[in-house]
Design a protein around this motif. Structure first.
Motif, PDB file in Angstrom:
ATOM      1  N   ASN A 159       0.863  -1.178   0.000  1.00 42.88           N
ATOM      2  CA  ASN A 159       0.000   0.000   0.000  1.00 42.88           C
ATOM      3  C   ASN A 159       0.900   1.228   0.000  1.00 42.88           C
ATOM      4  O   ASN A 159       1.365   1.681   1.057  1.00 42.88           O
ATOM      5  N   SER A 163      -2.313   5.553  -1.135  1.00 44.11           N
ATOM      6  CA  SER A 163      -3.303   4.482  -1.026  1.00 44.11           C
ATOM      7  C   SER A 163      -4.439   4.900  -0.093  1.00 44.11           C
ATOM      8  O   SER A 163      -4.211   5.480   0.968  1.00 44.11           O
ATOM      9  N   SER A 164      -5.655   4.595  -0.494  1.00 49.61           N
ATOM     10  CA  SER A 164      -6.815   4.908   0.329  1.00 49.61           C
ATOM     11  C   SER A 164      -6.824   4.063   1.596  1.00 49.61           C
ATOM     12  O   SER A 164      -6.491   2.876   1.571  1.00 49.61           O
ATOM     13  N   SER A 167      -8.904   0.913   1.279  1.00 48.47           N
ATOM     14  CA  SER A 167      -8.534  -0.025   0.216  1.00 48.47           C
ATOM     15  C   SER A 167      -8.602  -1.476   0.676  1.00 48.47           C
ATOM     16  O   SER A 167      -8.382  -1.797   1.844  1.00 48.47           O
ATOM     17  N   GLY A 200      -5.305  -4.752   1.095  1.00 46.15           N
ATOM     18  CA  GLY A 200      -5.499  -3.333   1.344  1.00 46.15           C
ATOM     19  C   GLY A 200      -5.390  -2.924   2.802  1.00 46.15           C
ATOM     20  O   GLY A 200      -5.380  -3.756   3.722  1.00 46.15           O
TER      21      GLY A 200
END
Length: 260
Positions: A159, A163-164, A167, A200
């Protein structure tokens, strides 16, 4: 354990160790405790595992515990964080090979209980593959423990910065620094993949317990940012400041810049 102490602050649970060996042994013992406790309960231990240089000594200690103290992995279900794309699972640079070489080939884990993103699948199948990987984790009730390292740019898993925090498992583009750090494994920078499949951030933080291990001076700057800096997607590990079930395990060198 000598030369190891745990420090609780308003924000973080820090375990500070004298050196990399002590940090690795401590981490391995925490993983072993989860396995043993689940065995006592007649349950499976669902472990999220990491790769790279950082956990190698952790896995060496787990192998020692298996061989000398009869720690069994028969109840362990493992899910690895990530894998390069594209790469053959039999390639010596793959994380499938890494895990077999550094842990799985030396303990009694059942092959069917090992889950690693196998990134040699065709590109049009990747979204379905990633969804299936997430579903497999959910089918076991989520992760009991997630072991993490940290990249020099603050990534956890793959990540990367940006990166969200929401995610889940997906195909990601690797940061230039991440590719540079992998150059030694691939011989030349041209041989390093540009992409990877990674679990994520949202999936990681849902684990019941998270252990982030950082060792060495080259991790001190990013550890300072991750533990003391602003919470930002530009330093993905910074989100862990907000997670109460995270333990940061640092050797003296990695902890050098975090202060009191």
């Amino acid at each position: 354990m000598s030369n190891t102490f745990t420090k609780h602050t308003d924000r973080q649970n820090l375990t500070l160790c004298s050196d990399a060996e002590q940090a690795s042994i401590y981490t391995a013992r925490q993983i072993a405790d989860v396995i043993l406790e689940k065995q006592k309960q007649g349950e499976r231990a669902i472990l999220g595992l990491a790769t790279g240089k950082t956990p190698i000594k952790v896995y060496q200690e787990l192998i020692r515990l298996h061989k000398t103290e009869k720690l069994s992995f028969h109840n362990v279900i493992s899910f690895n964080l990530d894998e390069y794309y594209p790469i053959c699972s039999k390639s010596i640079q793959s994380y499938s090979y890494f895990m077999q070489h550094h842990l799985f080939g030396h303990v009694d884990i059942q092959p069917g209980n090992i889950h690693i993103p196998h990134a040699d699948c065709s590109s049009d199948r990747i979204p379905f593959y990633c969804t299936d990987y997430e579903e497999k984790i959910r089918s076991f009730g989520g992760l009991d423990l997630q072991l993490l390292g940290i990249g020099r740019n603050g990534h956890i898993g793959f990540n990367e910065p940006g990166s969200s925090f929401d995610s889940t498992t997906r195909l990601v583009d690797l940061h230039a620094l991440t590719r540079k750090d992998a150059e030694g494994d691939f011989g030349t920078i041209e041989n390093v993949p540009y992409q990877a499949i990674s679990v994520g951030i949202h999936t990681i933080i849902k684990a019941q317990k998270i252990m982030l291990l950082a060792i060495g001076k080259d991790k001190s700057q990013i550890i300072s940012k991750a533990l003391r800096g602003e919470i930002s997607t530009e330093v993905p590990a910074s989100l862990l400041q907000t997670i109460p079930h995270v333990e940061f395990i640092l050797d003296r060198d990695a902890a050098a810049l975090i202060g009191d």
